[in-house]
Design a protein around this motif. Structure first.
Motif, short mmCIF file in Angstrom:
data_model
loop_
_atom_site.label_atom_id
_atom_site.label_comp_id
_atom_site.label_asym_id
_atom_site.label_seq_id
_atom_site.Cartn_x
_atom_site.Cartn_y
_atom_site.Cartn_z
N ASN B 255 0.85 -1.19 0.00
CA ASN B 255 0.00 0.00 0.00
C ASN B 255 0.88 1.24 0.00
OD1 ASN B 255 -1.85 2.01 0.36
ND2 ASN B 255 -2.77 1.15 2.23
N GLU B 256 0.82 1.99 -1.08
CA GLU B 256 1.66 3.18 -1.19
C GLU B 256 1.34 4.21 -0.11
OE1 GLU B 256 3.07 4.14 -5.57
OE2 GLU B 256 0.90 3.73 -5.51
N GLY B 257 0.14 4.11 0.41
CA GLY B 257 -0.25 5.08 1.43
C GLY B 257 0.22 4.73 2.83
N THR B 258 0.86 3.58 2.96
CA THR B 258 1.32 3.17 4.28
C THR B 258 2.83 3.38 4.39
OG1 THR B 258 -0.39 1.48 4.36
CG2 THR B 258 1.42 1.25 5.93
N ALA B 259 3.22 4.21 5.32
CA ALA B 259 4.64 4.50 5.50
C ALA B 259 5.41 3.22 5.81
CB ALA B 259 4.83 5.51 6.62
N GLY B 260 6.49 3.01 5.09
CA GLY B 260 7.35 1.86 5.37
C GLY B 260 6.88 0.58 4.72
N ALA B 261 5.70 0.59 4.09
CA ALA B 261 5.16 -0.66 3.53
C ALA B 261 6.05 -1.18 2.40
CB ALA B 261 3.74 -0.45 3.05
N GLY B 274 13.72 -13.65 -3.62
CA GLY B 274 13.67 -12.71 -4.74
C GLY B 274 12.35 -12.78 -5.47
N LEU B 275 11.42 -11.99 -5.04
CA LEU B 275 10.12 -11.91 -5.72
C LEU B 275 9.97 -10.50 -6.27
CD1 LEU B 275 7.86 -13.62 -3.02
CD2 LEU B 275 8.97 -14.70 -4.98
N SER B 276 9.06 -10.34 -7.19
CA SER B 276 8.83 -8.98 -7.65
C SER B 276 7.89 -8.28 -6.68
CB SER B 276 8.28 -8.97 -9.08
OG SER B 276 7.00 -9.54 -9.09
N VAL B 277 8.04 -6.97 -6.65
CA VAL B 277 7.29 -6.16 -5.70
C VAL B 277 6.65 -5.01 -6.48
CG1 VAL B 277 7.48 -4.67 -3.67
CG2 VAL B 277 8.95 -6.70 -3.86
N GLU B 278 5.42 -4.71 -6.20
CA GLU B 278 4.79 -3.58 -6.89
C GLU B 278 3.72 -2.96 -5.99
OE1 GLU B 278 1.34 -5.35 -9.58
OE2 GLU B 278 3.30 -6.23 -10.03
N PRO B 279 3.38 -1.72 -6.29
CA PRO B 279 2.30 -1.10 -5.50
C PRO B 279 0.98 -1.79 -5.82
CG PRO B 279 3.51 0.53 -6.82
CD PRO B 279 3.92 -0.81 -7.31
N GLY B 280 0.14 -1.91 -4.85
CA GLY B 280 -1.16 -2.53 -5.07
C GLY B 280 -2.22 -1.45 -5.26
N THR B 281 -3.15 -1.71 -6.16
CA THR B 281 -4.24 -0.75 -6.35
C THR B 281 -5.55 -1.41 -5.94
OG1 THR B 281 -4.32 -1.49 -8.65
CG2 THR B 281 -3.17 0.57 -8.21
N LEU B 282 -6.40 -0.61 -5.31
CA LEU B 282 -7.68 -1.14 -4.85
C LEU B 282 -8.60 -1.40 -6.04
CD1 LEU B 282 -8.21 1.18 -1.74
CD2 LEU B 282 -7.64 -1.26 -1.75
N PRO B 283 -9.42 -2.40 -6.05
CA PRO B 283 -9.39 -3.43 -5.01
C PRO B 283 -8.23 -4.39 -5.21
CG PRO B 283 -11.01 -3.99 -6.67
CD PRO B 283 -10.44 -2.68 -7.07
N ILE B 284 -7.52 -4.69 -4.13
CA ILE B 284 -6.44 -5.66 -4.25
C ILE B 284 -7.03 -7.06 -4.30
CG2 ILE B 284 -4.73 -4.17 -3.16
CD1 ILE B 284 -5.17 -5.73 -0.57
N LYS B 285 -6.19 -8.00 -4.72
CA LYS B 285 -6.73 -9.33 -5.02
C LYS B 285 -6.86 -10.22 -3.78
CE LYS B 285 -5.24 -9.08 -9.78
NZ LYS B 285 -4.25 -9.45 -10.77
N VAL B 286 -7.54 -9.72 -2.79
CA VAL B 286 -7.86 -10.54 -1.63
C VAL B 286 -9.37 -10.53 -1.48
CG1 VAL B 286 -5.69 -9.98 -0.49
CG2 VAL B 286 -7.72 -8.62 0.02
N GLY B 287 -9.87 -11.45 -0.65
CA GLY B 287 -11.31 -11.63 -0.52
C GLY B 287 -12.05 -10.32 -0.29
N SER B 288 -11.53 -9.50 0.62
CA SER B 288 -12.23 -8.27 0.97
C SER B 288 -11.98 -7.15 -0.04
CB SER B 288 -11.78 -7.80 2.35
OG SER B 288 -10.42 -7.41 2.29
N SER B 295 -2.29 -3.69 8.04
CA SER B 295 -1.43 -4.33 7.05
C SER B 295 -1.34 -3.50 5.79
CB SER B 295 -1.98 -5.73 6.71
OG SER B 295 -1.42 -6.18 5.49
N GLY B 296 -0.11 -3.37 5.27
CA GLY B 296 0.09 -2.65 4.02
C GLY B 296 0.84 -3.49 3.02
#
Lengths: 124, 356
Positions: B255-261, B274-288, B295-296
């Motif tokens: 979450n780009e809005g969470t400091a330190g995330a 070594g995985l790729s990392v990217e900012p998540g955009t809502l809605p993120i791909k979780v149930g909710s 959590s960020g």
């Protein structure tokens, strides 16, 4: 009344003649460190420092004026005996001459005899 | 000077020796030779109190020095508790140095998926040892004495050890990098120690990490949550992902809005080889569809990591059968992706821009 500390001066005096007296103590017979201390104390230098004698023995040995050899002791560990080398005897002879001259001069000065003559000997 | 009264000849001799401990070993042995016997003899002569008979051990040592024509110790008059440059000390310091460097190497090796071998560790230890003794030799030949020598020795030895430790770390780094890193990783493009490090999480427990199962297996998100918790992350309950279709390659979103995330996300990616990392955009791909409370960072768990232990994951990553930089979503715009080399600890990761 001025306080005098004869010990301090005596210590200084002893420092100057350590080499001579240690060499002299070994001139008649070889001995180990404690022998030398005892001989010097018996000879009147009751306050000679044990460590000074040992240190002097080490140094004179390092200078080649003494030989050393180890004698097993009945009572326990070995003892390190020291004896004069030829150059040790030469050094002792030189010390004797120097001391006699020095002692004569100081003796004459302290007794006042030195100043009874017109010429004062230069004791340098 | 010790305030304890040395009660035996042996103790007295030991204290005298301690006050001469700055002398070279041969000189010390030669000057002490027979003195313990002598002290025993003085006691046997009816003078059980050696301090009364001979003075304090310190004074005795000073007399010995003076008479033997050895210069007095410069720095320690009146401060006998100060550092004594004895053999015992240097041996102790040496052992300590080896231990510390060994520990550092072990830590580095562990962070790099346990690839360092015993031989490398020994080589580093050897290098440090050689550096140490060369330093000692230089200082001893330098003609410095007393306190100055101690300080110079300390400074030089410290420098030598640091240099050796850094060299060791580089060697280990290189060695482990030689094992054919898989193409998906950033080893080739990242220069150790010189690359711009991404902001490493100074406190990677600040943002909680959630694992979302986007794999074809059941129950694997909980296992991964446990792995992350064991590695020191703060986790929230795992959830089901809403990836459609299921994904083969795991990646991390933050979450780009969470400091330190972002830093925490990078750390997660690094820990997992070594995985790729990217900012998540809502809605993120979780149930909710939203970030869990506190959590960020979300690990979207794909088939590649599903049901595997951390050891298996890292083995797999090293084996090269594992590509980490797949950017998900065909329509995704170019994103700045932080690729974390599995070889390097997260500290040395680089930021590279990759297309979709």
């Amino acid at each position: 009344v001025q306080h005098v500390e004869p010990q301090l001066e005596r210590t200084q005096l002893l420092k100057g003649i350590l080499d001579a007296v240690v060499l002299a103590a070994l001139a008649a017979a070889d001995g180990y460190g404690y022998d030398v201390v005892r001989r010097l104390r018996a000879g009147g230098l009751a306050d000679i420092a044990d460590a000074s004698v040992y240190g002097t023995l080490r140094r004179l040995f390092g200078q080649g004026l003494l030989t050393s050899y180890v004698v097993p002791s009945d009572e326990g560990p070995h003892r390190k005996y020291y004896g004069l080398t030829a150059s040790g005897r030469d050094a002792l002879a030189a010390h004797r001459g120097e001391w006699t001259q020095f002692a004569d001069a100081v003796g004459a000065i302290l007794s006042g005899i030195a100043f009874e003559t017109k010429e004062v000997r230069n004791v340098d | 000077m010790s305030t304890d009264t040395p009660t035996t000849a042996g103790m007295y001799a030991q204290e005298v020796r301690a006050h001469l401990a700055d002398l070279p070993a041969e000189q010390l042995d030669s000057i002490m030779d027979g003195l313990d016997t002598h002290f025993a003899e003085v006691v046997a002569d009816g003078q059980p109190d050696l301090v009364a008979a001979l003075g304090t051990p310190e004074a005795y040592a000073a007399d010995l020095r003076a008479a033997a024509g050895i210069s007095q110790r410069a720095a320690t008059v009146g401060t006998p508790s100060s550092f004594k440059w004895s053999r015992q000390h240097s041996a102790l310091t040496f052992a300590l140095g080896i231990g510390l460097v060994g520990l550092a190497v072990a830590v580095i090796a562990r962070r790099q998926a346990g690839v360092a071998e015993v031989g490398e560790v020994l080589a580093v230890a050897l290098a440090v040892g050689v550096a140490w003794w060369v330093t000692r030799l230089v200082v001893q030949r330098s003609g410095l004495s007393g306190g100055r020598r101690t300080i110079a020795s300390g400074a030089l030895a410290f420098g030598a050890m640091c240099t050796a430790a850094v060299c060791g770390a580089v060697v280990v780094d290189r060695e482990s990098g030689g094992g054919a890193p898989s193409p998906g990783f950033a080893w080739e493009t990242s220069l150790p120690f010189t690359s711009v490090p991404f902001p490493l999480a100074s406190d990677f427990t600040s943002t909680k990490v959630q694992v979302a199962n986007c794999s074809e297996h059941n129950g694997v998100a909980r296992m991964m949550t446990q792995i992350l918790a064991d590695e020191g992350f703060t986790t929230v309950d795992p959830t089901n992902g809403t990836c459609d279709p299921k994904i083969d390659t795991s990646y991390v979103i933050y979450n780009e809005g969470t400091a330190g995330a972002e830093a925490v996300a990078n750390t997660v990616a690094g820990v997992l080889g070594g995985l790729s990392v990217e900012p998540g955009t809502l809605p993120i791909k979780v149930g909710s569809g939203a970030w869990a409370e506190g959590s960020g960072v979300v690990l979207l768990l794909g088939n590649d990591l599903a049901g595997k232990t951390l050891e298996q994951i890292l083995d797999q990553a090293r084996g090269g059968g594992f590509t980490a930089t797949t950017a998900p979503g065909p329509a995704a715009p170019p994103v700045t992706t932080t690729t974390v080399s599995l070889i390097e600890p997260p500290l040395f990761g680089t930021t590279t821009t990759v297309g979709p």
